[in-house]
Design a protein around this motif. Structure first.
Motif, PDB file in Angstrom:
ATOM      1  N   ARG B 168     -22.007  43.121  24.088  1.00 24.07           N
ATOM      2  CA  ARG B 168     -22.464  44.115  24.732  1.00 24.07           C
ATOM      3  C   ARG B 168     -21.443  44.748  25.016  1.00 24.07           C
ATOM      4  NH1 ARG B 168     -27.308  41.912  23.285  1.00 24.07           N
ATOM      5  NH2 ARG B 168     -28.004  42.675  21.083  1.00 24.07           N
ATOM      6  N   LEU B 169     -20.923  46.136  25.309  1.00 30.52           N
ATOM      7  CA  LEU B 169     -20.630  47.244  26.264  1.00 30.52           C
ATOM      8  C   LEU B 169     -21.838  47.961  27.610  1.00 30.52           C
ATOM      9  CD1 LEU B 169     -17.693  48.802  26.443  1.00 30.52           C
ATOM     10  CD2 LEU B 169     -18.854  51.266  25.608  1.00 30.52           C
ATOM     11  N   GLY B 171     -24.155  45.977  28.449  1.00 35.16           N
ATOM     12  CA  GLY B 171     -24.856  45.418  27.952  1.00 35.16           C
ATOM     13  C   GLY B 171     -25.715  45.934  27.597  1.00 35.16           C
ATOM     14  N   PHE B 172     -25.221  47.077  26.968  1.00 36.69           N
ATOM     15  CA  PHE B 172     -26.541  47.381  26.041  1.00 36.69           C
ATOM     16  C   PHE B 172     -26.523  48.019  24.643  1.00 36.69           C
ATOM     17  CE2 PHE B 172     -26.082  51.719  27.652  1.00 36.69           C
ATOM     18  CZ  PHE B 172     -26.015  51.151  28.939  1.00 36.69           C
ATOM     19  N   ILE B 173     -25.016  49.036  24.410  1.00 34.58           N
ATOM     20  CA  ILE B 173     -24.501  49.291  23.713  1.00 34.58           C
ATOM     21  C   ILE B 173     -23.599  48.338  22.665  1.00 34.58           C
ATOM     22  CG2 ILE B 173     -22.443  51.154  23.363  1.00 34.58           C
ATOM     23  CD1 ILE B 173     -23.010  52.338  25.758  1.00 34.58           C
ATOM     24  N   GLY B 174     -24.051  48.423  21.100  1.00 28.59           N
ATOM     25  CA  GLY B 174     -23.228  47.689  20.424  1.00 28.59           C
ATOM     26  C   GLY B 174     -24.135  46.245  20.270  1.00 28.59           C
TER      27      GLY B 174
END
Lengths: 579, 191
Positions: B168-169, B171-174
């Protein structure tokens, strides 16, 4: 971290970034729309002046609301004619490397109205229907101009509040030109290049054949669509248009290849609509007024985002009954993944769905038709609330102001005082016009749905059995009449019946409210300003926010609960009956 | 007055069409081809100088010696990139459950000894019909089958999966994921 924590972290980061952008962008828009100069304006001033000269426009000439509205209608009707002609003639025009045939009359008509009204409902599949010239010079141009039209109307209405005892509300040509040149175009250029860096394609090549790794028989090769997608993708989001270059829209990896491109698209969808609250506050001389409206928008929006996420993450009990692993873990998003892309999972798909229907965007990065009943209820209901939290570029702002007028009117009735808003008395004429504005859309949605479900031609398009099939029709008319453009895509809408019925819905529901809003702008501008007294209700505090949210919900819920009960509600009860 | 206004409307429309519909996309095309030529042309993957696909567009893998991607609702040919679409089946539609059952059967038939629960992604059609990715869970589910049929050690295949995983980008995106085509190309490269 649990999947839920990750989702809320993303949501917080997202809303934080949006809020950071509100003041600078809102102030910038106020500057360029009131004719102040800045760096960007200085760069474009010669081009702007050249455009005015070639078009015989005197940008300083002020217009009455009536002239403003008629200029707007002429510009938009001509725009629709051009998009129609480009589609009908595309076979004989350049930049059509696939030699795609002329589009049918009814589909061209639907698409022309659809893009001019900022709806971007799409009955066709882009990659197999439209050549590059139609996409670039037809659709993308209207992506700019329909957004600029919305922004112009919003600014004209703001002037109605800001000015007093005058007959004029600005110059339509200047408003459209300045919002295009100084707001939409620079942002689109930047976003387009950012999207290309992520993998959104941008070229004019013919479609490209590649030999696939595991080939057999007919499927030895794969034909990759090409085209100038990024330049259109950026304004598709920034102008809250939503029309995909390709059929799968922002679920397609060439339109939305990475989680970062998805995040940028989400920002682009809501940035201008939220920033316009600040523009509004700035233009009426009290920025607290804008922040109050922004607060009301967030109160409406955030709970619905959460509902979409949790419903989708919970998954489909019928799939779980097959022994399938739908639980979120460190190695999968889990949940209801039918119609969703792996890179977005549940979190980024749900947030996107809410944002694109809380605005007039209607871009989709998954299949809404395959959402759980309550998950799919969220985009449908956000559309039906009138797309004003924060709404489309300009449209959201002028829509929410109609409900603000309704809100102060209701408050006025309760305390027995002539209602006022921002120093202007709200009287019978404004209330009548605001009522026309607010009631046009539900009227078109409900009558349209009723007609479609009564006719064989309407029922023929349904792609799912039972209550869900009805939801597809209700969604189609809700989407068209609120100029959203997203769909429960199982509905086969590229038929003469739907192409014509939805085009009529889009046209009426776009321009009747615009004319009503401009008439209100004219009427307000002509009024005297009433001084603030002890009896004046403040419109920047929590009481006003509650009143505004209450008015929106009151109208939305009262209008649509019966229609919703037959669709998503029935379906939810059936799906979870066994558990 | 009316005629003057019409003239302004028509000329502004045509000039804007020239600016926004021709000049603007050409500027973006030029800049994109200069700055990001690989991405602008479809992120093609080449092997021996020939394009074997795009890193962004999934391909149809049915051979059990390869990792399979997401089910594609495109018909008649899954992963036909000229006809992107989702299934658009509602959650209660019997056709959805039938499709899920058929996919379960195919996965179990290809790997009878595998008792792991099937990750949802492997039985649910993607949004585009062209999803290039699968989750690490979907890759792990197939690792045993691929290792056995190719005569590789399970650890080898697991190491390959680990080295291809994208996180994940921030840690929380995608979502964490692997590109199926790249994974399969790397598998072929192991021999």
């Amino acid at each position: 971290m649990s999947a839920t924590t990750i989702f809320y972290l993303m949501l917080l980061a997202f809303l934080g970034l949006v809020l950071l952008g509100v003041k600078p962008l809102g102030r910038y828009i106020a500057q360029v729309m009131t004719g102040e100069s800045n760096l960007v304006v200085r760069c474009g001033a010669r081009l702007e002046a050249l455009l005015y000269r070639l078009c015989g426009i005197d940008a300083r000439e002020e217009m009455s609301w009536y002239r403003y509205a008629s200029a707007l209608l002429q510009f938009n009707v001509l725009g629709a004619a051009l998009v129609y002609a480009l589609q009908r003639l595309q076979f004989w025009l350049p930049l059509n490397p696939q030699r795609l045939a002329a589009v049918s009359a009814d589909s061209s008509f639907n698409t022309a109205i659809s893009f001019v009204t900022n709806t971007d409902w799409q009955g066709y599949a882009g990659e197999s229907t439209l050549g590059y010239l139609v996409q670039m010079a037809g659709l993308a141009v209207q992506n700019f101009l329909s957004a600029a039209t919305g922004l112009a109307v919003a600014v004209a209405l703001m002037r109605g509040f800001a000015r007093h005892t005058t007959q004029t509300i600005g110059n339509f040509w200047a408003d459209v030109t300045r919002s295009t040149l100084y707001v939409l175009l620079p942002l689109s250029l930047l976003l387009a290049l950012a999207l290309v860096s992520q993998g959104v394609i941008q070229n004019l090549h013919a479609y490209r054949d590649v030999k696939v790794l595991q080939g057999a028989g007919q499927t030895q090769t794969q034909t990759l669509p090409m085209g100038p997608i990024a330049s259109q993708e950026s304004i598709k989001e920034l102008g809250t248009n939503g029309g995909g270059f390709l059929n799968a829209n922002s679920a397609h990896p060439f339109e939305n290849p990475t989680p970062l491109s998805n995040f940028l698209q989400m920002l682009a969808i809501v940035l201008i609509p939220f920033a316009l609250t600040y523009t509004f506050g700035s233009m009426v001389g009290d920025t607290r007024q804008g922040w109050a409206i922004l607060a009301a928008m967030l109160v409406l929006l955030v709970p619905l985002i959460a509902l979409a996420y949790h419903s989708e993450q919970h998954g489909n009990p019928l799939v779980a009954a097959q022994g399938i692993d739908q639980l979120a873990s460190a190695t999968q998003s889990g949940g209801n993944m039918e119609g969703k892309e792996t890179r977005f999972g549940i979190a980024a798909s749900s947030l996107y769905a809410a944002l694109t229907t809380a605005t007039s965007c209607g871009a989709v990065n998954m299949s809404y038709d395959s959402m759980t009943p309550l998950g799919g209820f969220v985009p449908l209901f956000l559309i039906q609330l009138g797309e004003l939290a924060p709404g489309g570029v300009g449209t959201g702002m002028y829509s929410v102001l109609m409900f603000a007028i309704l809100g102060v009117f209701i408050a006025g009735l309760m305390i027995g005082r002539t209602p006022e808003y921002l120093g202007k008395k709200v009287e019978a004429l404004e209330m009548k016009l605001a009522s026309v504005f607010i009631l046009t859309t539900p009227f078109v949605v409900l009558i349209g749905t009723a007609v479609a479900v009564s006719l064989a031609a309407g029922r023929a398009g349904v792609g799912n059995p039972g209550a869900h099939g009805y939801s597809e029709i209700l969604y189609a008319f809700s989407s068209a009449a609120n100029n959203n453009g997203s769909a429960f895509g199982g509905l086969s809408a590229n038929t003469p019946f739907y192409n014509v019925a939805l085009a009529v819905a889009m046209f009426i529901a776009r321009f009747w409210p615009i004319v009503a809003a401009l008439a209100i702008a004219g009427s307000l501008a002509a009024k005297k300003r009433v001084p603030v007294t002890e009896g004046t209700m403040p419109t920047h505090g929590p009481l006003f926010v509650a009143l505004l949210v209450g008015s929106v919900l009151l109208i939305g819920v009262l209008t649509y609960v019966p229609a919703l009960a037959l669709g998503p509600v029935v379906e939810h009860l059936k799906l979870f009956a066994g558990s | 007055m009316m005629m003057r206004s019409l003239r302004s409307a028509l000329s502004l429309l045509l000039l804007m069409t020239l600016l926004l519909g021709v000049v603007y996309p050409l500027i973006v095309t030029g800049a994109a081809q200069l700055l990001f030529p690989r991405q602008a042309n479809g992120s093609l993957i080449e092997r021996d100088g020939k394009a074997v696909g795009s890193a962004l567009i999934g391909q149809d893998f049915t051979d059990p010696r390869y990792f399979w991607g997401r089910p594609s609702a495109i018909s008649p040919h899954p992963y036909d990139a000229t006809a992107s679409t989702a299934s658009n089946l509602g959650p209660l539609n019997p056709a959805l459950i039938d499709a899920v059952k058929a996919r379960i059967q195919a996965l179990r038939a290809a790997d009878p000894g595998n008792a792991l629960p099937i990750p949802v992604e492997l039985v649910s059609a993607s949004g585009s019909g062209l999803d290039p990715d699968i989750s690490p869970a979907a890759a792990a589910f197939q690792a045993g089958r691929v290792a056995r049929l190719r005569g590789l050690k399970l650890e080898q295949v697991e190491a390959l999966i680990a080295s291809h995983e994208q996180r994940r980008l921030l840690g929380f995106i995608g979502e964490p994921r692997l590109i199926v085509l790249e994974l399969n190309l790397a598998l072929d490269g192991l021999h």
